[in-house]
Design an enzyme around this catalytic site. Structure first.
Site, PDB file in Angstrom:
ATOM      1  N   LYS A  14     -10.062  -3.300  20.257  1.00 29.41           N
ATOM      2  CA  LYS A  14      -8.709  -3.833  20.532  1.00 29.41           C
ATOM      3  C   LYS A  14      -8.272  -3.533  21.969  1.00 29.41           C
ATOM      4  O   LYS A  14      -7.138  -3.804  22.329  1.00 29.41           O
ATOM      5  CB  LYS A  14      -7.702  -3.244  19.523  1.00 29.41           C
ATOM      6  CG  LYS A  14      -7.980  -3.665  18.077  1.00 29.41           C
ATOM      7  CD  LYS A  14      -6.834  -3.353  17.129  1.00 29.41           C
ATOM      8  CE  LYS A  14      -7.278  -3.517  15.687  1.00 29.41           C
ATOM      9  NZ  LYS A  14      -6.207  -3.429  14.707  1.00 29.41           N
TER      10      LYS A  14
ATOM     11  N   ASP B 153      -3.246  -9.807  13.522  1.00 31.89           N
ATOM     12  CA  ASP B 153      -3.361  -8.399  13.912  1.00 31.89           C
ATOM     13  C   ASP B 153      -2.326  -8.152  15.014  1.00 31.89           C
ATOM     14  O   ASP B 153      -2.524  -8.541  16.173  1.00 31.89           O
ATOM     15  CB  ASP B 153      -4.786  -8.101  14.403  1.00 31.89           C
ATOM     16  CG  ASP B 153      -4.995  -6.603  14.622  1.00 31.89           C
ATOM     17  OD1 ASP B 153      -4.075  -5.941  15.150  1.00 31.89           O
ATOM     18  OD2 ASP B 153      -6.074  -6.104  14.271  1.00 31.89           O
ATOM     19  N   ILE B 154      -1.214  -7.536  14.641  1.00 28.86           N
ATOM     20  CA  ILE B 154      -0.074  -7.386  15.562  1.00 28.86           C
ATOM     21  C   ILE B 154      -0.493  -6.581  16.788  1.00 28.86           C
ATOM     22  O   ILE B 154      -0.228  -6.964  17.933  1.00 28.86           O
ATOM     23  CB  ILE B 154       1.111  -6.704  14.842  1.00 28.86           C
ATOM     24  CG1 ILE B 154       1.487  -7.505  13.585  1.00 28.86           C
ATOM     25  CG2 ILE B 154       2.312  -6.575  15.782  1.00 28.86           C
ATOM     26  CD1 ILE B 154       2.470  -6.791  12.664  1.00 28.86           C
TER      27      ILE B 154
ATOM     28  N   ASN C 111       0.859  -1.198   0.000  1.00 33.20           N
ATOM     29  CA  ASN C 111       0.000   0.000   0.000  1.00 33.20           C
ATOM     30  C   ASN C 111       0.886   1.236   0.000  1.00 33.20           C
ATOM     31  O   ASN C 111       2.119   1.132   0.049  1.00 33.20           O
ATOM     32  CB  ASN C 111      -0.947  -0.014   1.202  1.00 33.20           C
ATOM     33  CG  ASN C 111      -0.183  -0.065   2.510  1.00 33.20           C
ATOM     34  OD1 ASN C 111       0.489   0.884   2.891  1.00 33.20           O
ATOM     35  ND2 ASN C 111      -0.245  -1.201   3.195  1.00 33.20           N
TER      36      ASN C 111
ATOM     37  N   PHE D  18      -3.461   3.276  15.399  1.00 31.03           N
ATOM     38  CA  PHE D  18      -3.768   4.318  14.417  1.00 31.03           C
ATOM     39  C   PHE D  18      -4.914   3.828  13.551  1.00 31.03           C
ATOM     40  O   PHE D  18      -5.050   2.627  13.325  1.00 31.03           O
ATOM     41  CB  PHE D  18      -2.538   4.620  13.536  1.00 31.03           C
ATOM     42  CG  PHE D  18      -1.678   5.711  14.112  1.00 31.03           C
ATOM     43  CD1 PHE D  18      -0.904   5.478  15.232  1.00 31.03           C
ATOM     44  CD2 PHE D  18      -1.679   6.989  13.551  1.00 31.03           C
ATOM     45  CE1 PHE D  18      -0.137   6.482  15.790  1.00 31.03           C
ATOM     46  CE2 PHE D  18      -0.918   8.001  14.100  1.00 31.03           C
ATOM     47  CZ  PHE D  18      -0.137   7.749  15.224  1.00 31.03           C
TER      48      PHE D  18
ATOM     49  N   ASP E 208      -3.899  -6.510   5.623  1.00 29.28           N
ATOM     50  CA  ASP E 208      -4.804  -7.393   6.361  1.00 29.28           C
ATOM     51  C   ASP E 208      -4.748  -8.827   5.834  1.00 29.28           C
ATOM     52  O   ASP E 208      -5.056  -9.769   6.550  1.00 29.28           O
ATOM     53  CB  ASP E 208      -6.242  -6.857   6.284  1.00 29.28           C
ATOM     54  CG  ASP E 208      -6.402  -5.578   7.107  1.00 29.28           C
ATOM     55  OD1 ASP E 208      -5.738  -5.478   8.159  1.00 29.28           O
ATOM     56  OD2 ASP E 208      -7.164  -4.680   6.694  1.00 29.28           O
TER      57      ASP E 208
END
Ligand code: CTP
Length: 403
Positions: free
Chosen positions: A348, A313-314, A217, A330, A286
């Site tokens: 999260k 998902d770190i 990206n 973020f 993702d």
């Protein structure tokens, strides 16, 4: 010419006296004068007689916009006491280059020229950037002098190790102007994160399709790098786990370069011992191709199907650790920023999340962000990412539980 724009909000309103003693590195002091001025400081240059033999006062006058001084007598200062007056209302004196001879005189408390008298009569911090041949630097006399100055509270910047003007290689090179600017900025930053370890992720990830192609990206990494810099300036030990970007490693930061989300996760978890803060700025893909091809995929007329599998998902994994650090996420959204950002923060279980609208800051040097935390929503003004990073670090330091 190096790019100083990334530190632009740094020294506004500060007055810096730049001392230039005799050494070939004096030519770099000209560029340094300009660089410190670009950071917003009012620069006043004082040369020793030997310094003025390498670069003329006129050069420094032109670059700083202020007359440059060499002796007690060479200008009208209303009270006739430049060694006192120049040092007052000054935020710091930086001597760059500081020659072996000047360091010896400083250590012994000499006041036999304007610059040494000014240093002796100062009521502000003194920083020195040594520049000399490696053997002069390693000589016991210089070692003694430098140790004495440090014991007296003088801040030593460098020297660097490398190729020297005399053709030898070793310690004694003056730090580059860019590194000296960074050291000045760090010097003036309150040490809100002293004794803390901060781990960050930044940049995009690249998920291989075959040996030459992949999914990625357009994240530039600028916000993550600005936060790493701000954390280091605030006194933290900083580890930056970075995807592929075109940015140099920030000063005082240990950078670990990775490509994929899986590598990023491994490196983050390898750094989790003793970590106080985890800031996830990376735009982690993702999904990744289920089975990257070992050989280059050849084209054919037929449609090509890629099977993608979810990446870990770190941030969610770190936040779920039994002794999780203070986690900051973020979120870049195209619409409904408040709802999505606060939703992600809660999903999260993060104490803090920074949100922005896509298009406000992607790839650029500025951004408009909102901080979400337990106390609510805190919009920040549109500003350079370096400034936003400082504000975010201040907020983290405020909310961080005491050790
Ligand atoms: N993040 C992460 N690991 C991932 C995905 C995201 O650590 N595999 C982190 C990002 O660094 C960022 C935050 O999680 O701090 C973003 O949250 P997320 O909900 O994953 O955002 P998006 O991936 O943008 O979600 P969506 O595409 O659903 O909007």
């Amino acid at each position: 010419m190096p790019d100083y724009t990334y530190v632009i909000d740094g020294l506004h309103g500060r007055r810096i006296v730049l001392g230039v003693s005799g050494g070939i590195a004096a030519y770099k002091a000209a560029e340094l004068t300009r660089a410190i001025g670009r950071l917003g400081a009012d620069v006043h240059v004082v040369l020793t007689e030997a310094g003025a033999r390498f670069v003329t006062p006129m050069t420094f006058h032109a670059l700083s916009g202020n007359r440059a001084w060499t002796g007690f007598q060479d200008g009208e200062m209303e009270d006739g006491m430049p060694h006192i007056t120049l040092g007052r209302r000054t935020d710091a004196i930086l001597v760059a280059p500081a020659s072996a001879n000047f360091i010896a005189r400083l250590a012994a408390g000499f006041a036999n020229d304007l610059l040494s008298a000014l240093c002796l009569a100062r009521d502000c911090p003194l920083l020195i950037a040594p520049a000399m041949n490696r053997q002069m630097w390693e000589n016991p006399a210089t070692r003694r002098n430098v140790e004495r100055l440090q014991a007296d509270g003088v801040t030593l910047l460098g020297p660097a190790v490398g190729e020297q003007a005399c053709g030898e290689t070793g310690p004694g090179r003056m730090l580059e102007p860019e590194a000296l600017c960074e050291a000045l900025l760090a010097f003036f930053t309150p040490k809100l994160l002293a004794g803390r370890k901060v781990v960050l992720t930044a940049g995009p990830t690249f998920e291989a399709i075959d040996p030459v192609r992949g999914i990625t990206n357009s994240s530039s990494g600028k916000m993550g790098y600005a936060l790493a810099t701000a954390s280091a300036r605030a006194g933290a030990e900083v580890v930056l786990v970075s995807g592929p970007v075109a940015l140099p490693a920030p000063a005082g930061v240990r950078r670990i370069e990775v490509t994929s989300a899986l590598q990023m996760r491994d490196e983050v978890f390898a750094e989790m011992t003793g970590v106080d803060v985890f800031i996830a700025v990376a735009a982690v893909a993702d999904y990744r191709p289920a089975e990257p091809a070992v050989r280059k995929v050849k084209k054919s007329g037929a449609a090509l199907h890629l099977q993608l599998v979810p990446n870990p998902d770190i941030l969610a994994e770190v936040a779920a650790l039994p002794e999780a650090p203070f986690c900051v996420g973020f979120a870049a959204e195209s619409h409904d920023l408040d709802a999505y950002a606060e939703g992600k923060r809660q999903a999260k279980r993060l104490p803090m999340l920074v949100g922005n609208l896509l298009g406000d800051g992607l790839g650029g040097d500025e951004n408009t962000v909102v901080i979400y935390d337990e106390e609510g929503r805190h919009p920040l003004p549109r500003a350079p990412k370096t400034y936003l990073a400082r504000r975010i670090v201040e907020r983290i330091a405020r909310l961080l539980p005491a050790k």
